[in-house]
Scaffold this motif. Structure first.
Motif, PDB file in Angstrom:
ATOM      1  N   THR A  39       7.124 -12.550   7.589  1.00  0.00           N
ATOM      2  CA  THR A  39       6.237 -13.050   6.537  1.00  0.00           C
ATOM      3  C   THR A  39       4.905 -13.380   7.204  1.00  0.00           C
ATOM      4  O   THR A  39       4.843 -14.175   8.134  1.00  0.00           O
ATOM      5  CB  THR A  39       6.827 -14.295   5.858  1.00  0.00           C
ATOM      6  N   CYS A  40       3.858 -12.755   6.723  1.00  0.00           N
ATOM      7  CA  CYS A  40       2.550 -12.900   7.352  1.00  0.00           C
ATOM      8  C   CYS A  40       1.957 -14.279   7.088  1.00  0.00           C
ATOM      9  O   CYS A  40       2.163 -14.851   6.021  1.00  0.00           O
ATOM     10  CB  CYS A  40       1.585 -11.841   6.830  1.00  0.00           C
ATOM     11  N   PRO A  41       1.204 -14.805   8.038  1.00  0.00           N
ATOM     12  CA  PRO A  41       0.518 -16.081   7.823  1.00  0.00           C
ATOM     13  C   PRO A  41      -0.596 -15.914   6.792  1.00  0.00           C
ATOM     14  O   PRO A  41      -1.063 -14.800   6.543  1.00  0.00           O
ATOM     15  CB  PRO A  41      -0.049 -16.423   9.205  1.00  0.00           C
ATOM     16  N   SER A  42      -1.027 -17.013   6.203  1.00  0.00           N
ATOM     17  CA  SER A  42      -2.104 -16.926   5.229  1.00  0.00           C
ATOM     18  C   SER A  42      -3.350 -16.365   5.915  1.00  0.00           C
ATOM     19  O   SER A  42      -3.602 -16.614   7.087  1.00  0.00           O
ATOM     20  CB  SER A  42      -2.396 -18.297   4.620  1.00  0.00           C
ATOM     21  N   GLY A  43      -4.084 -15.580   5.191  1.00  0.00           N
ATOM     22  CA  GLY A  43      -5.263 -14.932   5.750  1.00  0.00           C
ATOM     23  C   GLY A  43      -5.003 -13.498   6.152  1.00  0.00           C
ATOM     24  O   GLY A  43      -5.918 -12.693   6.226  1.00  0.00           O
ATOM     25  N   SER A  44      -3.747 -13.150   6.417  1.00  0.00           N
ATOM     26  CA  SER A  44      -3.408 -11.758   6.736  1.00  0.00           C
ATOM     27  C   SER A  44      -3.302 -10.988   5.433  1.00  0.00           C
ATOM     28  O   SER A  44      -2.542 -11.362   4.546  1.00  0.00           O
ATOM     29  CB  SER A  44      -2.076 -11.675   7.478  1.00  0.00           C
ATOM     30  N   SER A  45      -4.052  -9.920   5.334  1.00  0.00           N
ATOM     31  CA  SER A  45      -4.059  -9.159   4.093  1.00  0.00           C
ATOM     32  C   SER A  45      -3.571  -7.731   4.282  1.00  0.00           C
ATOM     33  O   SER A  45      -3.526  -6.969   3.334  1.00  0.00           O
ATOM     34  CB  SER A  45      -5.473  -9.128   3.504  1.00  0.00           C
ATOM     35  N   LYS A  46      -3.198  -7.378   5.515  1.00  0.00           N
ATOM     36  CA  LYS A  46      -2.770  -6.006   5.775  1.00  0.00           C
ATOM     37  C   LYS A  46      -1.610  -5.982   6.759  1.00  0.00           C
ATOM     38  O   LYS A  46      -1.432  -6.890   7.560  1.00  0.00           O
ATOM     39  CB  LYS A  46      -3.926  -5.180   6.330  1.00  0.00           C
ATOM     40  N   CYS A  47      -0.856  -4.905   6.685  1.00  0.00           N
ATOM     41  CA  CYS A  47       0.149  -4.575   7.690  1.00  0.00           C
ATOM     42  C   CYS A  47      -0.450  -3.458   8.538  1.00  0.00           C
ATOM     43  O   CYS A  47      -1.151  -2.594   8.018  1.00  0.00           O
ATOM     44  CB  CYS A  47       1.418  -4.065   7.047  1.00  0.00           C
ATOM     45  N   CYS A  87      -3.202   1.337   8.601  1.00  0.00           N
ATOM     46  CA  CYS A  87      -3.236   0.042   7.921  1.00  0.00           C
ATOM     47  C   CYS A  87      -2.864   0.232   6.454  1.00  0.00           C
ATOM     48  O   CYS A  87      -3.177   1.257   5.858  1.00  0.00           O
ATOM     49  CB  CYS A  87      -4.635  -0.553   8.011  1.00  0.00           C
ATOM     50  N   CYS A  88      -2.215  -0.780   5.889  1.00  0.00           N
ATOM     51  CA  CYS A  88      -1.816  -0.729   4.486  1.00  0.00           C
ATOM     52  C   CYS A  88      -1.719  -2.162   3.970  1.00  0.00           C
ATOM     53  O   CYS A  88      -1.767  -3.111   4.745  1.00  0.00           O
ATOM     54  CB  CYS A  88      -0.496   0.014   4.331  1.00  0.00           C
ATOM     55  N   ASN A  89      -1.585  -2.339   2.655  1.00  0.00           N
ATOM     56  CA  ASN A  89      -1.641  -3.699   2.108  1.00  0.00           C
ATOM     57  C   ASN A  89      -0.542  -4.026   1.108  1.00  0.00           C
ATOM     58  O   ASN A  89      -0.739  -4.849   0.218  1.00  0.00           O
ATOM     59  CB  ASN A  89      -3.023  -3.951   1.487  1.00  0.00           C
ATOM     60  N   THR A  90       0.627  -3.417   1.246  1.00  0.00           N
ATOM     61  CA  THR A  90       1.758  -3.771   0.396  1.00  0.00           C
ATOM     62  C   THR A  90       2.937  -4.167   1.281  1.00  0.00           C
ATOM     63  O   THR A  90       2.989  -3.806   2.459  1.00  0.00           O
ATOM     64  CB  THR A  90       2.160  -2.605  -0.528  1.00  0.00           C
ATOM     65  N   ASP A  91       3.898  -4.894   0.710  1.00  0.00           N
ATOM     66  CA  ASP A  91       5.059  -5.349   1.468  1.00  0.00           C
ATOM     67  C   ASP A  91       5.775  -4.181   2.157  1.00  0.00           C
ATOM     68  O   ASP A  91       6.038  -3.146   1.530  1.00  0.00           O
ATOM     69  CB  ASP A  91       6.039  -6.076   0.558  1.00  0.00           C
ATOM     70  N   GLN A  92       6.077  -4.357   3.428  1.00  0.00           N
ATOM     71  CA  GLN A  92       6.865  -3.437   4.241  1.00  0.00           C
ATOM     72  C   GLN A  92       6.269  -2.028   4.315  1.00  0.00           C
ATOM     73  O   GLN A  92       6.969  -1.057   4.573  1.00  0.00           O
ATOM     74  CB  GLN A  92       8.302  -3.372   3.720  1.00  0.00           C
ATOM     75  N   CYS A  93       4.968  -1.908   4.105  1.00  0.00           N
ATOM     76  CA  CYS A  93       4.334  -0.585   4.075  1.00  0.00           C
ATOM     77  C   CYS A  93       4.135   0.001   5.468  1.00  0.00           C
ATOM     78  O   CYS A  93       3.827   1.184   5.596  1.00  0.00           O
ATOM     79  CB  CYS A  93       3.005  -0.646   3.331  1.00  0.00           C
ATOM     80  N   ASN A  94       4.303  -0.774   6.531  1.00  0.00           N
ATOM     81  CA  ASN A  94       4.117  -0.256   7.888  1.00  0.00           C
ATOM     82  C   ASN A  94       5.439   0.135   8.542  1.00  0.00           C
ATOM     83  O   ASN A  94       5.595   0.053   9.746  1.00  0.00           O
ATOM     84  CB  ASN A  94       3.346  -1.250   8.759  1.00  0.00           C
ATOM     85  N   VAL A  95       6.387   0.604   7.744  1.00  0.00           N
ATOM     86  CA  VAL A  95       7.685   1.016   8.270  1.00  0.00           C
ATOM     87  C   VAL A  95       7.546   2.216   9.207  1.00  0.00           C
ATOM     88  O   VAL A  95       8.262   2.325  10.199  1.00  0.00           O
ATOM     89  CB  VAL A  95       8.693   1.293   7.121  1.00  0.00           C
ATOM     90  N   LYS A  96       6.608   3.121   8.926  1.00  0.00           N
ATOM     91  CA  LYS A  96       6.396   4.277   9.797  1.00  0.00           C
ATOM     92  C   LYS A  96       5.456   3.907  10.940  1.00  0.00           C
ATOM     93  O   LYS A  96       4.535   3.122  10.770  1.00  0.00           O
ATOM     94  CB  LYS A  96       5.793   5.438   9.015  1.00  0.00           C
ATOM     95  N   ASP A  97       5.691   4.513  12.098  1.00  0.00           N
ATOM     96  CA  ASP A  97       4.801   4.322  13.246  1.00  0.00           C
ATOM     97  C   ASP A  97       3.461   4.981  12.965  1.00  0.00           C
ATOM     98  O   ASP A  97       3.387   5.973  12.232  1.00  0.00           O
ATOM     99  CB  ASP A  97       5.396   4.964  14.504  1.00  0.00           C
TER     100      ASP A  97
END
Length: 198
Positions: A39-47, A87-97
């Motif tokens: 769970t990202c800290p506040s202020g983080s808007s991207k994965c 970079c992406c901005n939805t939950d679990q969107c950085n599953v791929k390398d």
């Protein structure tokens, strides 16, 4: 009318409390097999997902995933190391390398520094459509880093710590060939850590 206001207020309450969830891992052996949800800290808007490859005497591949405050997709090539970020901005969107930095030349050439000289040339590849020059100080000495970079990364480099000036330009070898004799590892690490931690 009251129902619309109530639904609107509920929507604001639920969206304001939502924290972004990203995958997190540090694969120092070229793999991100042991990734966990964070769970990202506040202020983080991207994965973000990052792949870095060193091309020196010892070849090393590093993969990193994490939350990010600022992140741009693209790639950088500093001659002896290449970095690719997604970079992406939805939950679990950085599953791929992030993809391995491309080795397919795109016709552009830029200068890079090897710690001894900044008159070396490197062939840019993939989306690297700009040349970059970054200057800073390390231990009271001037340090210069040069190479190829994607336009999207150039647009996001205005607030990198420990770096006094970053300039991007279009055109072959537009980032100058001035020679330096100081090590550039510190500045290169500042640039990479900015993209990994922010």
């Amino acid at each position: 009318m009251d129902l619309q206001i109530s639904v609107f207020l509920l929507f604001i309450l639920f969206t304001a409390g939502h924290s972004l969830i990203c995958y997190e891992c540090s694969g120092l052996t070229g793999s991100c097999a042991d990734q966990k949800l964070k769970t990202c800290p506040s202020g983080s808007s991207k994965c973000m997902s990052l792949t870095a490859v060193s091309q020196g005497q010892i070849s090393v591949k590093v993969k990193i995933k994490d939350c990010a405050v600022v992140c741009q997709s693209g790639s950088m090539n500093f001659g002896i190391s290449k970095v690719s970020s997604s970079c992406c901005n939805t939950d679990q969107c950085n599953v791929k390398d992030a993809p391995d930095p491309s080795n397919i030349p795109n016709g552009r050439k830029c200068y890079y520094c090897d710690g001894q000289s900044c008159s070396n040339t490197v062939s840019c590849s993939g989306t690297e459509d700009r040349c970059v020059k970054a200057t800073g100080t390390a231990g009271g000495q001037s340090v210069v880093v040069k190479g190829c970079v994607s336009k999207s990364i150039c647009d996001a480099t205005s607030f990198i710590p420990n770096v006094e000036g970053i300039s991007c330009c279009e055109g072959n070898l537009c980032n100058g060939a001035q020679s330096v004799t100081q090590s550039f590892l510190f500045l290169c690490c500042s640039l990479l850590s900015y993209f990994m931690m922010h």
